[in-house]
Design a protein around this motif. Structure first.
Motif, PDB file in Angstrom:
ATOM      1  N   ASN A  43       0.826  -1.194   0.000  1.00 23.31           N
ATOM      2  CA  ASN A  43       0.000   0.000   0.000  1.00 23.31           C
ATOM      3  C   ASN A  43       0.875   1.264   0.000  1.00 23.31           C
ATOM      4  O   ASN A  43       0.606   2.237  -0.716  1.00 23.31           O
ATOM      5  CB  ASN A  43      -0.910  -0.002   1.225  1.00 23.31           C
ATOM      6  CG  ASN A  43      -1.833   1.202   1.283  1.00 23.31           C
ATOM      7  OD1 ASN A  43      -2.491   1.532   0.304  1.00 23.31           O
ATOM      8  ND2 ASN A  43      -1.858   1.872   2.429  1.00 23.31           N
ATOM      9  N   ALA A  44       1.962   1.244   0.798  1.00 25.87           N
ATOM     10  CA  ALA A  44       2.865   2.400   0.891  1.00 25.87           C
ATOM     11  C   ALA A  44       3.567   2.654  -0.440  1.00 25.87           C
ATOM     12  O   ALA A  44       3.773   3.814  -0.831  1.00 25.87           O
ATOM     13  CB  ALA A  44       3.887   2.176   1.993  1.00 25.87           C
TER      14      ALA A  44
ATOM     15  N   PRO B 109      -8.956   5.340 -12.092  1.00 23.45           N
ATOM     16  CA  PRO B 109      -9.318   3.956 -11.777  1.00 23.45           C
ATOM     17  C   PRO B 109      -9.126   3.603 -10.302  1.00 23.45           C
ATOM     18  O   PRO B 109      -9.874   2.786  -9.757  1.00 23.45           O
ATOM     19  CB  PRO B 109      -8.395   3.119 -12.674  1.00 23.45           C
ATOM     20  CG  PRO B 109      -7.279   4.031 -13.019  1.00 23.45           C
ATOM     21  CD  PRO B 109      -7.861   5.396 -13.065  1.00 23.45           C
ATOM     22  N   LEU B 110      -8.158   4.236  -9.652  1.00 22.32           N
ATOM     23  CA  LEU B 110      -7.947   3.979  -8.226  1.00 22.32           C
ATOM     24  C   LEU B 110      -9.164   4.422  -7.420  1.00 22.32           C
ATOM     25  O   LEU B 110      -9.665   3.689  -6.562  1.00 22.32           O
ATOM     26  CB  LEU B 110      -6.697   4.711  -7.745  1.00 22.32           C
ATOM     27  CG  LEU B 110      -6.373   4.555  -6.254  1.00 22.32           C
ATOM     28  CD1 LEU B 110      -5.840   3.149  -5.975  1.00 22.32           C
ATOM     29  CD2 LEU B 110      -5.355   5.607  -5.806  1.00 22.32           C
TER      30      LEU B 110
ATOM     31  N   ALA C   4      -9.416   3.924   3.568  1.00 24.97           N
ATOM     32  CA  ALA C   4      -8.772   2.808   4.256  1.00 24.97           C
ATOM     33  C   ALA C   4      -7.283   2.760   3.919  1.00 24.97           C
ATOM     34  O   ALA C   4      -6.436   2.498   4.792  1.00 24.97           O
ATOM     35  CB  ALA C   4      -9.449   1.498   3.867  1.00 24.97           C
ATOM     36  N   MET C   5      -6.939   3.046   2.662  1.00 20.98           N
ATOM     37  CA  MET C   5      -5.538   3.045   2.248  1.00 20.98           C
ATOM     38  C   MET C   5      -4.750   4.127   2.985  1.00 20.98           C
ATOM     39  O   MET C   5      -3.646   3.894   3.473  1.00 20.98           O
ATOM     40  CB  MET C   5      -5.439   3.254   0.733  1.00 20.98           C
ATOM     41  CG  MET C   5      -6.038   2.112  -0.088  1.00 20.98           C
ATOM     42  SD  MET C   5      -6.138   2.520  -1.852  1.00 20.98           S
ATOM     43  CE  MET C   5      -4.405   2.646  -2.266  1.00 20.98           C
TER      44      MET C   5
ATOM     45  N   LYS D 209      -4.628   0.584  12.266  1.00 23.46           N
ATOM     46  CA  LYS D 209      -3.932  -0.662  11.990  1.00 23.46           C
ATOM     47  C   LYS D 209      -4.865  -1.653  11.307  1.00 23.46           C
ATOM     48  O   LYS D 209      -6.024  -1.797  11.669  1.00 23.46           O
ATOM     49  CB  LYS D 209      -3.406  -1.265  13.298  1.00 23.46           C
ATOM     50  CG  LYS D 209      -2.607  -2.545  13.104  1.00 23.46           C
ATOM     51  CD  LYS D 209      -2.100  -3.069  14.431  1.00 23.46           C
ATOM     52  CE  LYS D 209      -1.280  -4.344  14.241  1.00 23.46           C
ATOM     53  NZ  LYS D 209      -0.778  -4.872  15.534  1.00 23.46           N
ATOM     54  N   GLY D 210      -4.329  -2.331  10.286  1.00 29.19           N
ATOM     55  CA  GLY D 210      -5.110  -3.346   9.595  1.00 29.19           C
ATOM     56  C   GLY D 210      -6.258  -2.791   8.781  1.00 29.19           C
ATOM     57  O   GLY D 210      -7.237  -3.504   8.512  1.00 29.19           O
ATOM     58  N   ALA D 211      -6.162  -1.529   8.364  1.00 31.29           N
ATOM     59  CA  ALA D 211      -7.251  -0.927   7.591  1.00 31.29           C
ATOM     60  C   ALA D 211      -7.404  -1.599   6.227  1.00 31.29           C
ATOM     61  O   ALA D 211      -8.476  -1.555   5.613  1.00 31.29           O
ATOM     62  CB  ALA D 211      -7.003   0.572   7.418  1.00 31.29           C
ATOM     63  N   VAL D 212      -6.318  -2.211   5.726  1.00 28.49           N
ATOM     64  CA  VAL D 212      -6.370  -2.933   4.452  1.00 28.49           C
ATOM     65  C   VAL D 212      -5.763  -4.318   4.649  1.00 28.49           C
ATOM     66  O   VAL D 212      -4.941  -4.529   5.549  1.00 28.49           O
ATOM     67  CB  VAL D 212      -5.609  -2.177   3.339  1.00 28.49           C
ATOM     68  CG1 VAL D 212      -6.298  -0.859   3.005  1.00 28.49           C
ATOM     69  CG2 VAL D 212      -4.161  -1.927   3.743  1.00 28.49           C
ATOM     70  N   ASP D 213      -6.169  -5.261   3.798  1.00 24.69           N
ATOM     71  CA  ASP D 213      -5.565  -6.589   3.794  1.00 24.69           C
ATOM     72  C   ASP D 213      -5.411  -7.041   2.354  1.00 24.69           C
ATOM     73  O   ASP D 213      -5.728  -6.297   1.419  1.00 24.69           O
ATOM     74  CB  ASP D 213      -6.394  -7.580   4.612  1.00 24.69           C
ATOM     75  CG  ASP D 213      -7.839  -7.654   4.143  1.00 24.69           C
ATOM     76  OD1 ASP D 213      -8.097  -7.338   2.948  1.00 24.69           O
ATOM     77  OD2 ASP D 213      -8.714  -8.005   4.959  1.00 24.69           O
ATOM     78  N   ALA D 214      -4.930  -8.247   2.161  1.00 22.02           N
ATOM     79  CA  ALA D 214      -4.678  -8.739   0.793  1.00 22.02           C
ATOM     80  C   ALA D 214      -5.946  -8.755  -0.042  1.00 22.02           C
ATOM     81  O   ALA D 214      -5.933  -8.433  -1.239  1.00 22.02           O
ATOM     82  CB  ALA D 214      -4.051 -10.127   0.860  1.00 22.02           C
TER      83      ALA D 214
END
Length: 256
Positions: A106-107, A174-175, A183-184, A200-205
């Motif tokens: 994400n970063a 598109p993003l 969340a990102m 923390k954990g705002a996004v996952d796979a």
């Protein structure tokens, strides 16, 4: 000297030596003319000395701007090279590599989305041109190098405009249509703040599954690599020209 000539003139007139009087009169005229020419020459020297002092002052200021620009370009080259590496890592995941560190992935993306334009520090050059004093630069090579730097800088701005168009059409649009950018950002903020803010954990796979299926986004990261490679090549050329001009200015100022 003038008093002696006047006395001689009176003596010659009194003795009726007209021819010799004319010679002395001519001598007086020559002395006056020579005095005027010397005064004009002194004024010319003084004006030239003042112009040279102004020229050296402008060169010193331009040199300071160039040194600032070189340091800033070094920073931009490092950052933009990092963006290229980030885009390559993201493309690895588009091509099937599993995401093991979602926050790092994400970063990488956010670092690319938040790109910056480069702005040349050119206050001294603009003052030189705006005041009509460009002609003060007696060294034509220095003057031409300054103009070449300006031309290359404007070429770089055109490339930045082109990259801006690419990011708006192949990344930003598109993003925003595909992802929850809140969340990102929350995840990125948590990462860079060391857990002091964000979430923390705002996004996952799974969050990035639709992201990695978006062909336009993939193309956007390809264009990121191409765009930054092009801008970096132009910036390296500009940096080299700035260094060359600094050397030329140093040589000119040593002349005094």
């Amino acid at each position: 000297m003038i008093r002696l000539l006047a006395a001689a003139r009176r003596r010659l007139l009194a003795e009726n030596r007209f021819t010799r009087y004319l010679a002395y009169a001519a001598g007086e005229i020559v002395l006056v003319v020579v005095g005027i020419l010397i005064a004009l020459q002194i004024n010319t020297w003084n004006d030239a000395r003042k112009d040279r002092q102004k020229e050296l002052a402008y060169l010193a200021n331009i040199r300071a701007d160039l040194v600032t620009n070189i340091a800033e370009m070094d920073r931009y080259l490092e950052v933009r090279t990092g963006r290229i590496m980030a885009a390559r890592r993201i493309l690895d995941h588009f091509n099937g590599k599993p995401i093991t560190d979602v926050s790092a992935f994400n970063a990488d993306g956010i670092s690319i989305y938040s790109w910056q334009r480069f702005y040349l520090v050119e206050n001294s050059y603009q003052e030189l041109v705006g005041s009509g004093n460009l002609a003060l630069l007696s060294n034509h090579a220095i003057k031409n190098q300054l103009l070449d730097i300006q031309a290359l800088y404007h070429k770089m701005k055109g490339e930045e405009d082109h990259y801006r168009f690419d990011t708006e059409t192949t990344l930003y649009k598109p993003l925003h249509q595909t992802m929850d950018t809140e969340a990102m950002v929350a995840d990125f903020e948590y990462r860079v703040s060391g857990g002091k803010s964000g979430r923390k954990g705002a996004v996952d796979a799974a969050t990035f599954a639709p992201f990695l299926r978006n062909q336009t986004l993939k193309n956007g990261f390809v264009m990121t690599i191409i765009g930054y490679d092009t801008m970096n090549a132009q910036m390296r050329e500009l940096r080299q020209r700035c260094e060359t001009l600094v050397e030329a200015i140093d040589a000119e100022t040593r002349r005094g």
